[in-house]
Design an enzyme around this catalytic site. Structure first.
Site, mmCIF file in Angstrom:
data_model
loop_
_atom_site.group_PDB
_atom_site.id
_atom_site.type_symbol
_atom_site.label_atom_id
_atom_site.label_comp_id
_atom_site.label_asym_id
_atom_site.label_seq_id
_atom_site.Cartn_x
_atom_site.Cartn_y
_atom_site.Cartn_z
ATOM 1 N N LYS A 173 0.848 -1.198 0.000
ATOM 2 C CA LYS A 173 0.000 0.000 0.000
ATOM 3 C C LYS A 173 0.877 1.240 0.000
ATOM 4 O O LYS A 173 1.583 1.517 0.963
ATOM 5 C CB LYS A 173 -0.914 0.026 1.226
ATOM 6 C CG LYS A 173 -2.035 1.050 1.080
ATOM 7 C CD LYS A 173 -2.687 1.419 2.393
ATOM 8 C CE LYS A 173 -1.896 2.451 3.101
ATOM 9 N NZ LYS A 173 -1.840 3.765 2.366
ATOM 10 N N GLY A 226 7.534 5.364 7.501
ATOM 11 C CA GLY A 226 6.584 6.449 7.729
ATOM 12 C C GLY A 226 6.851 7.078 9.083
ATOM 13 O O GLY A 226 7.968 6.998 9.628
ATOM 14 N N THR A 228 6.787 7.979 13.119
ATOM 15 C CA THR A 228 6.998 7.180 14.330
ATOM 16 C C THR A 228 5.668 6.791 14.984
ATOM 17 O O THR A 228 5.477 5.646 15.398
ATOM 18 C CB THR A 228 7.892 7.966 15.310
ATOM 19 O OG1 THR A 228 9.200 8.071 14.719
ATOM 20 C CG2 THR A 228 7.998 7.300 16.669
ATOM 21 N N THR A 230 2.755 6.347 13.585
ATOM 22 C CA THR A 230 2.110 5.284 12.792
ATOM 23 C C THR A 230 2.851 3.968 12.981
ATOM 24 O O THR A 230 2.248 2.910 13.092
ATOM 25 C CB THR A 230 2.083 5.683 11.313
ATOM 26 O OG1 THR A 230 1.409 6.940 11.207
ATOM 27 C CG2 THR A 230 1.376 4.649 10.460
ATOM 28 N N GLU A 248 10.983 1.780 9.468
ATOM 29 C CA GLU A 248 11.865 2.920 9.166
ATOM 30 C C GLU A 248 11.057 4.171 9.456
ATOM 31 O O GLU A 248 10.124 4.486 8.713
ATOM 32 C CB GLU A 248 12.270 2.880 7.691
ATOM 33 C CG GLU A 248 13.106 1.686 7.314
ATOM 34 C CD GLU A 248 14.426 1.664 8.072
ATOM 35 O OE1 GLU A 248 14.936 0.570 8.329
ATOM 36 O OE2 GLU A 248 14.912 2.745 8.408
ATOM 37 N N CYS A 282 13.592 11.824 5.523
ATOM 38 C CA CYS A 282 13.835 11.469 6.928
ATOM 39 C C CYS A 282 15.309 11.631 7.291
ATOM 40 O O CYS A 282 15.667 11.593 8.452
ATOM 41 C CB CYS A 282 13.374 10.048 7.190
ATOM 42 S SG CYS A 282 14.063 8.873 6.023
ATOM 43 N N GLU A 384 10.152 16.123 15.030
ATOM 44 C CA GLU A 384 10.411 16.070 13.588
ATOM 45 C C GLU A 384 9.455 17.010 12.869
ATOM 46 O O GLU A 384 8.239 16.875 12.993
ATOM 47 C CB GLU A 384 10.228 14.643 13.064
ATOM 48 C CG GLU A 384 10.525 14.522 11.572
ATOM 49 C CD GLU A 384 10.392 13.105 11.051
ATOM 50 O OE1 GLU A 384 9.379 12.446 11.353
ATOM 51 O OE2 GLU A 384 11.316 12.648 10.351
HETATM 52 O O1 TXE Z 1 2.940 9.375 7.337
HETATM 53 P P1 TXE Z 1 2.277 8.090 7.908
HETATM 54 P P2 TXE Z 1 2.286 10.779 7.273
HETATM 55 C C1 TXE Z 1 6.955 11.478 9.196
HETATM 56 C C2 TXE Z 1 6.835 12.957 9.028
HETATM 57 C C3 TXE Z 1 5.388 13.133 8.786
HETATM 58 C C4 TXE Z 1 4.822 12.100 9.724
HETATM 59 C C5 TXE Z 1 3.455 11.687 9.357
HETATM 60 O O2 TXE Z 1 7.193 13.603 10.224
HETATM 61 O O3 TXE Z 1 4.941 14.409 9.144
HETATM 62 O O4 TXE Z 1 5.670 10.983 9.562
HETATM 63 O O5 TXE Z 1 3.436 11.580 7.944
HETATM 64 C C6 TXE Z 1 0.134 4.372 6.219
HETATM 65 N N1 TXE Z 1 -1.838 1.176 9.745
HETATM 66 N N2 TXE Z 1 7.345 10.801 7.958
HETATM 67 O O6 TXE Z 1 1.079 10.907 8.133
HETATM 68 O O7 TXE Z 1 0.970 8.278 8.556
HETATM 69 C C7 TXE Z 1 -0.205 5.552 5.345
HETATM 70 O O8 TXE Z 1 -1.388 5.307 4.603
HETATM 71 C C8 TXE Z 1 -1.136 0.915 8.606
HETATM 72 C C9 TXE Z 1 8.665 10.271 7.912
HETATM 73 O O9 TXE Z 1 2.098 11.047 5.850
HETATM 74 O O10 TXE Z 1 3.333 7.435 8.660
HETATM 75 C C10 TXE Z 1 1.020 5.626 4.457
HETATM 76 O O11 TXE Z 1 0.950 4.674 3.421
HETATM 77 N N3 TXE Z 1 -0.683 1.870 7.765
HETATM 78 C C11 TXE Z 1 8.758 9.168 6.897
HETATM 79 C C12 TXE Z 1 2.151 5.249 5.414
HETATM 80 O O12 TXE Z 1 1.518 4.572 6.510
HETATM 81 C C13 TXE Z 1 -0.930 3.159 8.093
HETATM 82 C C14 TXE Z 1 8.189 9.589 5.571
HETATM 83 C C15 TXE Z 1 2.920 6.436 5.958
HETATM 84 O O13 TXE Z 1 1.964 7.293 6.536
HETATM 85 C C16 TXE Z 1 -1.633 3.523 9.260
HETATM 86 C C17 TXE Z 1 6.852 10.099 5.759
HETATM 87 C C18 TXE Z 1 -2.100 2.458 10.111
HETATM 88 N N4 TXE Z 1 -2.788 2.707 11.225
HETATM 89 C C19 TXE Z 1 6.461 10.698 6.939
HETATM 90 N N5 TXE Z 1 -1.732 4.889 9.294
HETATM 91 C C20 TXE Z 1 10.169 8.665 6.695
HETATM 92 N N6 TXE Z 1 10.704 7.994 7.701
HETATM 93 O O14 TXE Z 1 10.744 8.857 5.642
HETATM 94 C C21 TXE Z 1 -1.082 5.355 8.198
HETATM 95 N N7 TXE Z 1 -0.605 4.327 7.468
#
Ligand code: TXE
Length: 480
Positions: A173, A226, A228, A230, A248, A282, A384
């Protein structure tokens, strides 16, 4: 309207409930597409397809798997311009970044793992008592890959390529904020002749489609990149089910600049490590620490260079920064700038939304922002931000800068600028991160272990690490 479809059992289909939601173009704030609003039912169909495909795919020879992945890599390269334009439009990043980094890395990911599996070896131990021990590595089965919006195709393929190369079948996904290139990839997989069910891409929100992947009993491993928070939610669901987990997560990376650095190189690279991809990587160095004797000189030169960066139309090759990924994210980042002011920060440059003219007036643009005068342990320096915002501060000793650098809940990467080899070694060994770059940033060798410590995640991607993650080890002991 650009309609995105799921890729399940080799076919492009809508969500089973017929529902979809808007896909926004960050450069102008307009809805330009529709995304399937998939739910548990769609994930179940994907798992059924992946389970059915697994026996044959896992029995496919490494050479045949390798050739198929190489074909996908070639198709990515053949569609480079179309994919780069789609990535830039979906994410808001400048076209030159999508073109130079995101898309070439997507094909490199497939090529790297297509060839890695041809050179893998396992272990054997010649045991006393006249026995031989062999370590066998076999694919896990159906695995889940969940990826973020900042480097959409780059990070999506960074998970999928090793997972299928290792002989698993995948339910993946992408982020619902940037689904387009994952959809275009599914068309290329069909063109490459990837067998039905080997890769299944299900679009949708985290709480619906994402959560359904985390909790599905037949998905035996989850690879997630994604935030932390999540990552915590996914772990809370998957850990009690004894799933393998690769997380990650976020970072708040220090960029440490000693007086004995190559000043011009440190300056040039620090502009890049601060604001590449609008600071939405990140690994960006969002906390800059400069040795006091060169602090004023560096700060002035840095602010001057940052002030010259052009925030503009992502489709314009002269733009250095494009739009941030979404309106909520723009508001989150601007909220952190207000917090920084409340915490006593001084804005040296930027600190505001950028309003472009004409068709781009409703786009999500933020001026690259440099803030000084903040305590190392204030919230702005601990949380972050994940946008074009960095803080800068002086330090006097190695001990002091290491204490500040290591003071956050994160531990992903760090950058150190010094021409003193002993100091580089000493400081690198004391930094509590998974990655340290010395006199460079984001110089990547895909064989190296990639990941962080503390709340930056669990596990490592890349090289043999990720192939180990996506396989199970079995020890066979034979009495001779
Ligand atoms: O990412 P999310 P978001 C950080 C950055 C950002 C914050 C939130 O600080 O502001 O994370 O970003 C899926 N069960 N990074 O909200 O929510 C979601 O659909 C399963 C750092 O955009 O982490 C997407 O596909 N999956 C990071 C993925 O998780 C779930 C890069 C990432 O979304 C879920 C991006 C759940 N309950 C954001 N909820 C890096 N390390 O590079 C969401 N998702």
């Amino acid at each position: 309207m650009e309609i995105i479809q799921n890729y399940i059992n080799g076919k492009l289909v809508g969500a089973e409930n017929g529902q979809s939601f808007d896909n926004y173009n960050p450069s102008n704030g307009q809805v330009y597409g529709q995304i399937p609003d998939s739910t548990q039912g769609d994930i179940q169909s994907a798992v059924d397809a992946a389970s059915t495909a697994f026996p044959l795919w896992s029995a496919t020879t490494r050479l045949d798997r390798s050739n198929l992945l190489l074909k996908i890599a070639d198709l990515i390269d053949a569609n480079h311009d179309r994919l780069a334009a789609a990535e830039s439009k979906d994410n808001g990043k400048p076209i030159k970044l999508a073109s130079r980094v995101d898309i070439p890395r997507a094909s490199a990911n497939f090529r790297f793992f297509a060839t890695a599996i041809l050179h893998e070896s396992t272990e054997a131990h010649q045991t006393d008592q006249d026995a031989i021990n062999m370590t066998l590595r076999t694919p896990i089965g159906v695995v889940g890959c969940i990826s973020p919006w900042n480097l959409p195709l780059y990070l999506f393929t960074w998970k999928i390529a090793p997972a299928i190369a290792a002989g698993n079948t995948v339910v993946a996904k992408p982020s619902e904020i940037t689904p387009m290139t994952a959809f275009l990839l599914s068309e290329l997989c069909i063109e490459a002749g990837l067998p039905a069910g080997v890769l299944n891409i299900v679009h949708g929100t985290g709480p619906n489609a994402g959560q359904a992947i985390s909790e599905h009993p037949e998905i035996k491993a989850i690879s997630f990149t994604g935030g932390t928070e999540t990552g915590k939610r996914i772990a809370a669901t998957a850990a009690p089910m004894f799933k393998k987990l690769s997380l990650e997560l976020g970072g708040k990376n220090p960029n440490i600049i000693f007086a004995d650095c190559d000043f011009d190189e440190a300056l040039k690279t620090s502009v890049h490590s601060s604001f590449a991809n609008q600071g939405q990587i990140c690994l960006c160095g969002s906390r800059i620490f400069v040795e006091r004797s060169i602090y004023d000189r560096f700060k002035d030169a840095f602010a001057k260079k940052v002030n010259q960066l052009l925030v503009g139309d992502p489709a314009d090759p002269s733009s250095n920064l494009g739009a941030v990924v979404s309106k909520p994210h723009m508001e989150k980042v601007l909220g952190f700038v207000e917090l920084a002011k409340e915490e006593g920060g001084t804005i040296l440059t930027g600190g505001h939304q950028v309003k472009l003219a004409g068709a781009l007036a409703n786009g999500y643009y933020i001026a690259p922002t440099v803030i000084e005068g903040l305590a190392y342990d204030c919230q702005t320096n601990q949380q972050e931000i994940f946008g074009p915002v960095v803080t800068i501060a002086p330090f006097d000793t190695e001990q002091e800068v290491l204490m500040m650098a290591n003071s956050t809940q994160y531990g992903l990467s760090a950058t150190v600028w010094t021409t003193n080899l002993q100091r580089a070694n000493r400081v690198s060994s004391e930094l509590k991160t998974g990655i340290v770059w010395v006199n460079c940033w984001l110089l990547r060798d895909l064989r190296t272990p990639f990941g962080g410590v503390k709340k930056s995640g669990v596990g490592r991607e890349g090289g043999w690490d990720v192939l180990n993650f996506f396989t199970e080890k079995k020890n066979v002991c034979i009495k001779l």
